[in-house]
Scaffold this active site. Structure first.
Site, PDB file in Angstrom:
ATOM      1  CG  ASP A  94      -1.848   1.112   1.363  1.00 21.33           C
ATOM      2  OD1 ASP A  94      -1.629   2.165   0.723  1.00 21.33           O
ATOM      3  OD2 ASP A  94      -2.830   0.961   2.108  1.00 21.33           O
ATOM      4  CG  ASP A 110      -7.054  11.264  -5.421  1.00 20.00           C
ATOM      5  OD1 ASP A 110      -6.333  11.883  -4.621  1.00 20.00           O
ATOM      6  OD2 ASP A 110      -7.816  11.826  -6.226  1.00 20.00           O
TER       7      ASP A 110
HETATM    8  P1  ADP Z   1      -5.935   5.895 -11.870  1.00 22.06           P
HETATM    9  O1  ADP Z   1      -7.197   6.704 -11.759  1.00 22.06           O
HETATM   10  O2  ADP Z   1      -4.730   6.718 -12.270  1.00 22.06           O
HETATM   11  O3  ADP Z   1      -6.118   4.661 -12.675  1.00 22.06           O
HETATM   12  P2  ADP Z   1      -6.119   4.405  -9.348  1.00 22.06           P
HETATM   13  O4  ADP Z   1      -5.833   4.920  -7.997  1.00 22.06           O
HETATM   14  O5  ADP Z   1      -7.513   3.983  -9.661  1.00 22.06           O
HETATM   15  O6  ADP Z   1      -5.576   5.527 -10.355  1.00 22.06           O
HETATM   16  O7  ADP Z   1      -5.192   3.161  -9.649  1.00 22.06           O
HETATM   17  C1  ADP Z   1      -3.810   3.204  -9.952  1.00 22.06           C
HETATM   18  C2  ADP Z   1      -3.177   1.898  -9.487  1.00 22.06           C
HETATM   19  O8  ADP Z   1      -2.970   1.958  -8.085  1.00 22.06           O
HETATM   20  C3  ADP Z   1      -4.029   0.640  -9.734  1.00 22.06           C
HETATM   21  O9  ADP Z   1      -3.157  -0.378 -10.203  1.00 22.06           O
HETATM   22  C4  ADP Z   1      -4.593   0.308  -8.353  1.00 22.06           C
HETATM   23  O10 ADP Z   1      -4.808  -1.079  -8.182  1.00 22.06           O
HETATM   24  C5  ADP Z   1      -3.472   0.780  -7.459  1.00 22.06           C
HETATM   25  N1  ADP Z   1      -3.826   1.150  -6.068  1.00 22.06           N
HETATM   26  C6  ADP Z   1      -5.037   1.438  -5.534  1.00 22.06           C
HETATM   27  N2  ADP Z   1      -4.910   1.762  -4.222  1.00 22.06           N
HETATM   28  C7  ADP Z   1      -3.571   1.675  -3.925  1.00 22.06           C
HETATM   29  C8  ADP Z   1      -2.783   1.880  -2.759  1.00 22.06           C
HETATM   30  N3  ADP Z   1      -3.328   2.246  -1.598  1.00 22.06           N
HETATM   31  N4  ADP Z   1      -1.436   1.703  -2.855  1.00 22.06           N
HETATM   32  C9  ADP Z   1      -0.851   1.360  -4.015  1.00 22.06           C
HETATM   33  N5  ADP Z   1      -1.534   1.156  -5.155  1.00 22.06           N
HETATM   34  C10 ADP Z   1      -2.878   1.311  -5.112  1.00 22.06           C
END
Ligand code: ADP
Length: 180
Positions: free
Chosen positions: A13, A37
């Site tokens: 994470d 986000d």
């Molecule tokens: P985007 O809108 O740019 O696609 P997202 O946040 O939906 O951004 O997803 C970007 C990547 O981060 C995805 O591969 C998702 O699975 C991953 N992700 C989501 N939450 C976390 C987290 N807390 N830490 C790391 N990666 C995450």
């Protein structure tokens, strides 16, 4: 002489990482969303959203354009700053790779401007924005490898699940092979 930042892949994470900069896969409103986000705002607390609102009230009245990056406080996260960048939404009809490359590059430029040495990235655009993971991994790693003059020495990709981690491992092995 050129130096390349050390590249590390971590499964986990992003919001639990300790680094000078954590990069947020934000949307152009800068006012929060899902995925990374949402997690950043939940764990980092309200100071980050306050700073984002200030940016919307000043430099980024219309929002942060896709491919650009801007820094705020990291609130309660274990980091000096959060750098917010807006990835492109995946499109089958249009090649938006240059914008995704720009996210990584601009984030590193902003991080360098803050004096950061360590930067942790998520896999930008590969979640809600639908970018195919293998291609997103290739673009991310290649872009960071090309940054041979950055003062950032430690770049970490924090991959949320096993598939994302495996895709980044494959892409890194490919990149190492092609570099000879
Ligand atoms: P985007 O809108 O740019 O696609 P997202 O946040 O939906 O951004 O997803 C970007 C990547 O981060 C995805 O591969 C998702 O699975 C991953 N992700 C989501 N939450 C976390 C987290 N807390 N830490 C790391 N990666 C995450």
């Amino acid at each position: 002489m050129t130096t390349q930042p050390a590249l590390t892949l971590v499964r986990g994470d992003l919001t639990e990482q300790h680094a000078d900069v954590l990069v947020n896969a934000a949307n152009s409103s800068l006012l929060g969303g899902g995925g990374v986000d949402g997690a950043i705002h939940r764990k980092g607390g309200p100071a980050i959203l306050d700073a984002c609102r200030d940016l919307r009230a000043s430099r980024y009245g219309k929002g942060l354009p896709t491919g650009q990056a801007v820094a705020t406080t990291a609130g309660r996260l274990h980091a000096g700053h959060v750098v917010h960048t807006v990835g492109p939404v995946w499109s089958r009809e249009e090649d938006r790779s240059a914008l995704l490359v720009s996210c990584y590059r601009e984030s590193l430029v902003v991080a360098a401007g803050l004096g950061a040495r360590s930067v942790a990235f998520p896999a930008i655009s590969t979640g809600i924005y639908g970018w195919p993971m293998d291609d997103g991994a290739r673009l991310a790693l290649r872009t960071v490898r090309e940054e041979t003059r950055s003062p950032v020495t430690d770049v970490r990709f924090v991959l949320f699940d096993a598939d994302a981690y495996a895709a980044f491992e494959r892409a890194l092995a490919e990149l190492d092979r092609s570099a000879g």
